[in-house]
Scaffold this motif. Structure first.
Motif, PDB file in Angstrom:
ATOM      1  N   ALA A   1     -26.141  10.520  34.972  1.00  0.00           N
ATOM      2  CA  ALA A   1     -26.660   9.974  33.707  1.00  0.00           C
ATOM      3  C   ALA A   1     -27.478  11.007  32.940  1.00  0.00           C
ATOM      4  O   ALA A   1     -27.407  11.078  31.711  1.00  0.00           O
ATOM      5  CB  ALA A   1     -27.511   8.726  33.980  1.00  0.00           C
ATOM      6  N   GLU A   2     -28.238  11.836  33.668  1.00  0.00           N
ATOM      7  CA  GLU A   2     -29.094  12.835  33.025  1.00  0.00           C
ATOM      8  C   GLU A   2     -28.351  14.126  32.700  1.00  0.00           C
ATOM      9  O   GLU A   2     -28.900  14.999  32.024  1.00  0.00           O
ATOM     10  CB  GLU A   2     -30.288  13.148  33.932  1.00  0.00           C
TER      11      GLU A   2
ATOM     12  N   ASP B   1     -23.527  23.184  42.642  1.00  0.00           N
ATOM     13  CA  ASP B   1     -22.178  23.288  42.106  1.00  0.00           C
ATOM     14  C   ASP B   1     -21.510  21.918  42.189  1.00  0.00           C
ATOM     15  O   ASP B   1     -21.665  21.205  43.190  1.00  0.00           O
ATOM     16  CB  ASP B   1     -21.371  24.311  42.910  1.00  0.00           C
ATOM     17  N   PHE B   2     -20.799  21.512  41.125  1.00  0.00           N
ATOM     18  CA  PHE B   2     -20.027  20.273  41.121  1.00  0.00           C
ATOM     19  C   PHE B   2     -18.542  20.612  41.239  1.00  0.00           C
ATOM     20  O   PHE B   2     -18.068  21.567  40.612  1.00  0.00           O
ATOM     21  CB  PHE B   2     -20.249  19.492  39.821  1.00  0.00           C
ATOM     22  N   LYS B   3     -17.814  19.828  42.011  1.00  0.00           N
ATOM     23  CA  LYS B   3     -16.380  20.053  42.152  1.00  0.00           C
ATOM     24  C   LYS B   3     -15.654  18.712  42.220  1.00  0.00           C
ATOM     25  O   LYS B   3     -16.051  17.803  42.962  1.00  0.00           O
ATOM     26  CB  LYS B   3     -16.063  20.857  43.414  1.00  0.00           C
ATOM     27  N   ARG B   4     -14.556  18.595  41.458  1.00  0.00           N
ATOM     28  CA  ARG B   4     -13.636  17.465  41.607  1.00  0.00           C
ATOM     29  C   ARG B   4     -12.641  17.806  42.704  1.00  0.00           C
ATOM     30  O   ARG B   4     -12.207  18.954  42.830  1.00  0.00           O
ATOM     31  CB  ARG B   4     -12.891  17.211  40.309  1.00  0.00           C
ATOM     32  N   LYS B   5     -12.299  16.828  43.520  1.00  0.00           N
ATOM     33  CA  LYS B   5     -11.222  17.049  44.487  1.00  0.00           C
ATOM     34  C   LYS B   5      -9.909  17.091  43.722  1.00  0.00           C
ATOM     35  O   LYS B   5      -9.658  16.256  42.844  1.00  0.00           O
ATOM     36  CB  LYS B   5     -11.203  15.944  45.529  1.00  0.00           C
TER      37      LYS B   5
ATOM     38  N   GLY C   1     -17.660  22.158  31.717  1.00  0.00           N
ATOM     39  CA  GLY C   1     -17.735  23.584  31.404  1.00  0.00           C
ATOM     40  C   GLY C   1     -19.139  24.024  31.100  1.00  0.00           C
ATOM     41  O   GLY C   1     -20.051  23.213  30.939  1.00  0.00           O
ATOM     42  N   SER C   2     -19.331  25.340  31.028  1.00  0.00           N
ATOM     43  CA  SER C   2     -20.646  25.910  30.786  1.00  0.00           C
ATOM     44  C   SER C   2     -21.218  25.405  29.467  1.00  0.00           C
ATOM     45  O   SER C   2     -20.536  25.377  28.447  1.00  0.00           O
ATOM     46  CB  SER C   2     -20.535  27.441  30.756  1.00  0.00           C
ATOM     47  N   GLY C   3     -22.455  24.962  29.496  1.00  0.00           N
ATOM     48  CA  GLY C   3     -23.126  24.492  28.290  1.00  0.00           C
ATOM     49  C   GLY C   3     -22.895  23.020  27.992  1.00  0.00           C
ATOM     50  O   GLY C   3     -23.505  22.459  27.102  1.00  0.00           O
ATOM     51  N   ASN C   4     -21.993  22.376  28.758  1.00  0.00           N
ATOM     52  CA  ASN C   4     -21.700  20.962  28.542  1.00  0.00           C
ATOM     53  C   ASN C   4     -22.515  20.137  29.526  1.00  0.00           C
ATOM     54  O   ASN C   4     -22.432  20.336  30.735  1.00  0.00           O
ATOM     55  CB  ASN C   4     -20.194  20.713  28.750  1.00  0.00           C
ATOM     56  N   SER C   5     -23.299  19.195  29.026  1.00  0.00           N
ATOM     57  CA  SER C   5     -24.172  18.406  29.893  1.00  0.00           C
ATOM     58  C   SER C   5     -23.494  17.138  30.422  1.00  0.00           C
ATOM     59  O   SER C   5     -24.087  16.404  31.193  1.00  0.00           O
ATOM     60  CB  SER C   5     -25.453  18.019  29.149  1.00  0.00           C
ATOM     61  N   GLU C   6     -22.256  16.871  30.018  1.00  0.00           N
ATOM     62  CA  GLU C   6     -21.569  15.663  30.468  1.00  0.00           C
ATOM     63  C   GLU C   6     -21.167  15.794  31.932  1.00  0.00           C
ATOM     64  O   GLU C   6     -20.613  16.807  32.353  1.00  0.00           O
ATOM     65  CB  GLU C   6     -20.315  15.414  29.626  1.00  0.00           C
ATOM     66  N   ARG C   7     -21.446  14.760  32.716  1.00  0.00           N
ATOM     67  CA  ARG C   7     -21.024  14.702  34.109  1.00  0.00           C
ATOM     68  C   ARG C   7     -20.207  13.429  34.307  1.00  0.00           C
ATOM     69  O   ARG C   7     -20.587  12.360  33.828  1.00  0.00           O
ATOM     70  CB  ARG C   7     -22.233  14.697  35.055  1.00  0.00           C
TER      71      ARG C   7
END
Length: 333
Positions: free
Chosen positions: A24-25, A34-38, A77-83
């Motif tokens: 949310a934040e 680091d975030f990763k999608r399977k 991507g870099s600079g994007n705050s969406e999760r």
């Protein structure tokens, strides 16, 4: 203090609620995160892409300053705050596969790596995995996934192949001390049968440990602490082998600074430790039962011979951790 270990322990304690808050934040990737999608979230096995991502992370975090990967979260991507959340099916099995690949995707193997399952829906075996990768004293570690065969480092929010001069430095570190700050608690005095149960006079010990392969010499630890904190520094510390400065005001409001310098003859052997500072506090059985121990917050600088120093490092101990360790100490009395 291992920043990545602290993050991992927060997930052990808070689980999905912490993950939802981070999403949310829009928490950003950084040196330790680091975030990763399977690649294929409905398949339990690791795809080629998953193995490459894990192999890079095992090498890069172990060769740098530790880190965690959160599997099942998208970071556009870099600079994007969406999760975005992309939960993994058969998540228990996926975590087991990650465990089995720790020794196969990097050389030498990284000791102390862990994988934690966080369920979105436990009944459906649906959720996420948090992988903790510690900084290694056995570095450098080479990624061994097919098509990689490189040494990686963590730079900001990405992994990059290590430069030649960096590898020279890491190989050179194999026979140097690897010092770090640790904490512990002790019970000095017990007063029985007060209105809130037993009353305990305690010490929060702050010291330096050596996990390297060489003797640590001329260690210097400078602490900046909150002077109005629940934990009050013991200003009567004396040692024939450590020189203590007088506490003086630091730049941050209410914070003071105190320095401890190891004198000639004081060394820390590999696998050993030395206490440098003590902070006094008191509590009762009622405090421990209600987990009312406050958080300990400070900053430190750490230096030593043949050691790449650290400055302005945050050192935070959660009150819950202090409570747990104190209970174990009391059980031993």
């Amino acid at each position: 203090m291992d920043a990545a270990r602290d993050l991992f322990d927060q997930f052990v304690d808070q689980g999905l609620s912490l993950l939802n808050r981070w999403v949310a934040e829009g928490v950003r990737e950084d040196l330790h995160l680091d975030f990763k999608r399977k690649a294929h979230p409905r398949e339990v096995r690791l795809s080629d892409e998953d193995r490459k991502n894990y192999s890079k992370a095992l090498s890069g975090f172990a060769n740098s300053d530790s880190g965690i990967i959160i599997w099942g979260i998208g970071a556009p991507g870099s600079g994007n705050s969406e999760r975005t959340k992309h939960p993994i099916h058969y998540v228990r099995g996926f975590a087991e596969y990650l465990d089995s690949y720790i020794s196969r995707l990097v050389s030498p193997s990284v000791e102390g790596a862990e994988n934690l399952v966080i369920f979105e829906d436990e009944r459906r075996d649906l959720g996420y995995v948090v992988s903790y990768i510690p900084k290694s004293s056995r570095a450098p570690h080479r990624a061994e996934s097919e098509g990689l065969k490189h040494y990686y480092m963590r730079y900001g929010e990405s992994f990059k192949i290590a430069e030649h001069f960096e590898l020279e430095f890491i190989f050179g570190k194999r026979n140097i001390p690897e010092i770090g700050v640790f904490w512990g608690v002790e019970v000095e005095h017990v007063e029985a049968d007060t209105s809130n149960g037993n009353h305990y006079d305690c010490l929060l010990r702050i010291g330096v440990t050596n996990q390297g392969k060489a003797i640590a010499k001329y260690v210097c630890l400078r602490m900046r602490y909150d002077s109005i904190s629940f934990y009050q520094v013991d200003q009567d510390l004396k040692s024939d082998l450590i020189h203590y400065s007088r506490p003086h005001k630091a730049s941050r409001e209410n914070f003071y600074s105190i320095t401890a310098r190891a004198l000639q003859g004081m060394v820390i052997y590999p696998g050993d430790y030395t206490n440098f500072f003590s902070f006094r506090f008191s509590c009762t059985d009622k405090d421990l039962m209600n987990q009312n121990m406050p958080i300990f917050e400070s900053y430190y600088d750490l230096f030593g011979e043949d050691y790449q120093g650290k400055t302005k490092e945050a050192f935070v101990v959660q009150g819950k951790k202090i409570t747990e360790k104190l209970r174990k100490r009391i059980d031993q009395i």
